[in-house]
Design an enzyme around this catalytic site. Sequence first.
Site, PDB file in Angstrom:
ATOM      1  N   THR A  11       6.437   1.985  16.569  1.00 48.89           N
ATOM      2  CA  THR A  11       5.043   1.601  16.640  1.00 48.89           C
ATOM      3  C   THR A  11       4.652   0.769  15.269  1.00 48.89           C
ATOM      4  O   THR A  11       4.159  -0.296  15.224  1.00 48.89           O
ATOM      5  CB  THR A  11       4.110   2.743  16.762  1.00 48.89           C
ATOM      6  OG1 THR A  11       4.465   3.445  18.169  1.00 48.89           O
ATOM      7  CG2 THR A  11       2.665   2.473  17.014  1.00 48.89           C
ATOM      8  N   GLU A 124       1.492   4.008   0.316  1.00 49.50           N
ATOM      9  CA  GLU A 124      -0.156   4.310   0.727  1.00 49.50           C
ATOM     10  C   GLU A 124      -0.377   4.415   2.043  1.00 49.50           C
ATOM     11  O   GLU A 124      -1.262   5.295   2.366  1.00 49.50           O
ATOM     12  CB  GLU A 124      -0.833   2.856   0.450  1.00 49.50           C
ATOM     13  CG  GLU A 124      -2.366   2.856   0.583  1.00 49.50           C
ATOM     14  CD  GLU A 124      -3.279   3.708  -0.339  1.00 49.50           C
ATOM     15  OE1 GLU A 124      -3.139   3.371  -1.396  1.00 49.50           O
ATOM     16  OE2 GLU A 124      -3.655   4.815   0.276  1.00 49.50           O
ATOM     17  N   GLY A 129      -3.252   6.960   7.109  1.00 51.52           N
ATOM     18  CA  GLY A 129      -2.837   5.716   8.027  1.00 51.52           C
ATOM     19  C   GLY A 129      -3.619   4.489   7.350  1.00 51.52           C
ATOM     20  O   GLY A 129      -3.107   4.354   6.256  1.00 51.52           O
ATOM     21  N   LYS A 200       1.127  15.508   4.275  1.00 51.89           N
ATOM     22  CA  LYS A 200      -0.025  14.756   3.544  1.00 51.89           C
ATOM     23  C   LYS A 200      -0.565  15.424   2.385  1.00 51.89           C
ATOM     24  O   LYS A 200      -0.962  14.916   1.549  1.00 51.89           O
ATOM     25  CB  LYS A 200      -1.056  14.194   4.675  1.00 51.89           C
ATOM     26  CG  LYS A 200      -0.439  13.047   5.644  1.00 51.89           C
ATOM     27  CD  LYS A 200      -1.158  12.982   7.012  1.00 51.89           C
ATOM     28  CE  LYS A 200      -0.280  12.065   7.793  1.00 51.89           C
ATOM     29  NZ  LYS A 200      -0.978  11.908   9.160  1.00 51.89           N
TER      30      LYS A 200
END
Length: 398
Positions: A11, A124, A129, A200
């Site tokens: 993806t 980043e 996202g 994260k």
Amino acid sequence: MIKYAILGYGTVGRGVAEVMAEGREKMSALAGQELELGYILVRRDFPGDSYADKMVQDFSVIENDPEVAIVAEVMGGTGAAYEYSRRALLAGKSVVTSNKELVAAHGSELEALARAHGASYLFEGSVGGGIPILRPLYQCLAANRIEQVFGILNGTTNYILTAMDAQGQSFEEALKDAQALGYAEADPTADVEGHDAGRKITILADLAFGQNLNPQDVPTQGITGVTAADLELAHALGYTIKLLGRAIPAEDGCLVFVAPHLVPMEHMLAGVSGVMNACVIHGSAVGEVVMYGPGAGKRPTASAVCADILDAAMHLNGGKTMGLGQPGGRVAPEGLLSSPWFVRTGAGPELLLAQFPQAAPVYGASRECGFITAPMTRDELEASLGAVEARAVYRVLA
Ligand code: HSE
């Protein structure tokens, strides 16, 4: 001309090829040189694909091409992705990635390798996202002492909770939709059990507090236990339920954890729906800053990866890194953090009020009740519950 390679054609890999092609003119002008796709590393053939002529299955072709200066690793995992990132950096090539699992586990070491070889290591896209979170944190807020960082850091679970809450969808139906939309990890266990958000918040804690933590030490509770009854009672009390990652500096190390929380309906995180993520940062000078946007998906994640490719292209002389800490940070026990708690129980009013005289319980369709406690630590909560059988316990964001 600056050549870059994309490792992986899932993806995000497809998104990177697409967004780089769309932005080629603007990005090349900013880089001061033409940015050109050299290769895409794939595991199988893609006959008829418009990039078929760029595809290779052997990483050493990319490694040994001196014209390739930048590698975008979007394969995921910590196996081949780790090996190829290392080999690219050892060859003096810059590496950019959205692979939070790899950054959380080996980012500090890969950054050191980048610095030793005059290359960049940028990530980043690994948190939030498409939302710019890491540069604002380590760069724009550099003058602040960061007091806490927390937020909704996983798009799949936020999509599921929103669908369960607003549309009454089942957990399974909502997860299937999130997978079809390309939000979920290859194995969605990492999403629903909180591990993805754990990686994260580990990265955020590192950039915020200089504590490089082992992601496996971060306590994570996912959303598989959140029921329709919890959502119903939370609503009746004026809250919704969100999966939050939180990082707060502690005396020795930092408190870092992931868990479902009750969030007051008037709090801005309560309005973060679907795949959207939001990250709240408290800085000593700036106060509260909130970053909001699409936290997963092909083009949003590609947007962040492509900007890292450009940044790497603009730092070919000497490289650029984000400043992760040295391994050895300590995760302080999450139970020490005092907060109000939501409790769902079938206990009768007499027992409940004997244990929690201030409680203002609300009752749901199933005759269970929910109430919010005064602020206390987890041990204090367990002692206070006594004979009250708690069927669900979640922290309340206060
Ligand atoms: N599976 C992740 C999510 C992808 O749902 O947030 C973006 O990191």
